[in-house]
Enzyme design. Sequence first.
Site, short mmCIF file in Angstrom:
data_model
loop_
_atom_site.label_atom_id
_atom_site.label_comp_id
_atom_site.label_asym_id
_atom_site.label_seq_id
_atom_site.Cartn_x
_atom_site.Cartn_y
_atom_site.Cartn_z
N GLY A 21 -6.51 -17.08 16.98
CA GLY A 21 -7.38 -16.25 17.81
C GLY A 21 -6.88 -16.21 19.23
O GLY A 21 -5.78 -16.69 19.54
N LYS A 41 -9.08 -27.23 14.86
CA LYS A 41 -8.94 -26.10 15.78
C LYS A 41 -8.28 -26.60 17.06
O LYS A 41 -8.80 -27.50 17.73
CB LYS A 41 -10.32 -25.50 16.07
CG LYS A 41 -10.29 -24.24 16.94
CD LYS A 41 -11.71 -23.68 17.05
CE LYS A 41 -11.76 -22.43 17.91
NZ LYS A 41 -13.12 -21.86 17.98
N ASP A 185 -22.23 -14.06 18.21
CA ASP A 185 -21.05 -13.55 17.49
C ASP A 185 -21.22 -13.77 15.98
O ASP A 185 -20.32 -14.28 15.31
CB ASP A 185 -19.78 -14.22 17.99
CG ASP A 185 -18.51 -13.46 17.57
OD1 ASP A 185 -18.62 -12.25 17.27
OD2 ASP A 185 -17.43 -14.07 17.55
#
EC number: 2.7.11.1
Length: 461
Positions: A21, A41, A185
């Site tokens: 991302g 992550k 989101d």
Amino acid sequence: MMMFHNCRINNYLITSQIGEGAYGLVYRALDIRTDRQYAIKAVVQSYGVSKEADMGNDKIHKNSVKLQKKLAKLFKESKNVVRVPSIDLESIENMSEEDFKKLPHYKEISLHLRVHHHKNIVTIHEVLQSAVCTFIVMDYYPTDLFTSIVDNRHFVTNGLLVKKVFLQICSALNYCHEHGIYHCDIKPENLLLDTEDNVFLCDFGLSTTSTYIKPNVCIGSSYYMPPERISFDGRVSSSKSGGHKLGKVCPSCNGDLWSLGIILINLTCIRNPWLKADKTEDNTYYYFTKDPNILKQILPLSDDFYSLLSKILQVNPKNRMSLQELMKEVSSITSFTNEGPLSKVPPLSKSVYEKFVSPVDNTNENLSPKSYVYMHDSKAAKNLSYTSSSEEEDGIKEGIDDDNGSRSGSFGTLDTDTGLHSSFTSTSCESDNECSKISNKFSLFEKKFNELRMSSSSLTN
């Protein structure tokens, strides 16, 4: 894409890259001590706050390559085994707005930690700090809702399964709202699935603790973003769609509710009603603001489902139904489409409804609320699966097992827009003593972080 074969972060062996991302990369990793899989992550240490998730693919790829190069250098200089300190999770959870001015990339982690005890929200297990990036160790799940809807056609033959997954999403989101956190989101890519079709909310990069958001502040992903965050001039075109002039701010929770309405259309119709809720850029949405009945012309909606959507997709956010009302209506609805498998859907019994929306796993009292951590383990999955009346359980399993991977009922396709994001937050202490403890913990953490950054500054050049 750079592959980090045989590279380790403490006891985690990286096995593959599973996502990228604007501000980070996601890896699948194996804990060599327990032989369990996790998602890690890697988030860049500082970035400008971008509230819109729809960053261009070129920029996302450019940022990803930059981070990959830094990680490659880090692994090379450490001979493929990076040893980094684990940061106290309580300290991160209790960080304040002032703390975030010093370490802005910790906003997302802090908000996530405040709600990750819910059974349908991804758990954070560790936060590791290096000079290059922050590593967030989380649950690993094999797929996301987007893949399950579009590639596997997994829900269009089973209304009970639609209800189960959607109510779990609502329950997770309701838990966030009760704790003063608004996700901002909600989209299929941010909803993960285990092998038993339990859903888990992730990626709090755009979340906020602000109860109200100003109109025209683009926060979210275009397909799922409510109209008041895209292009709003204070007027609504039609009284049929709930129109009257808005004030200077819009409720944050009602923006999440709009996104849920689009998700429910995804689950039942395998498509989006429009590309963007903007009258000037999307003709379908423009006609919807003139006459909401357009939904019945472009989607195979039953009368009951159309009635429900008309309460969710109110252009004026203040006129939308509440999340609690939505959960109750989805539980009792008897049809989603006007023909096909979803044209007849049994209502849920009270016990099954409560099981789906419960914030903890009550299937086994000897297991912790977050025993879903290892749902990728098939044995654990069987032990933790929910129980229901035989008719309802058979109905859910029938839709999963009987089609042998071949599912019909597509009315179109979803378009993907993936990405990792960034965030907001604030907190308070209940006592001076508590504040002092948190402050001391954070000071030690900040000192350690600065020492790491100074001693390894060459890695970031």
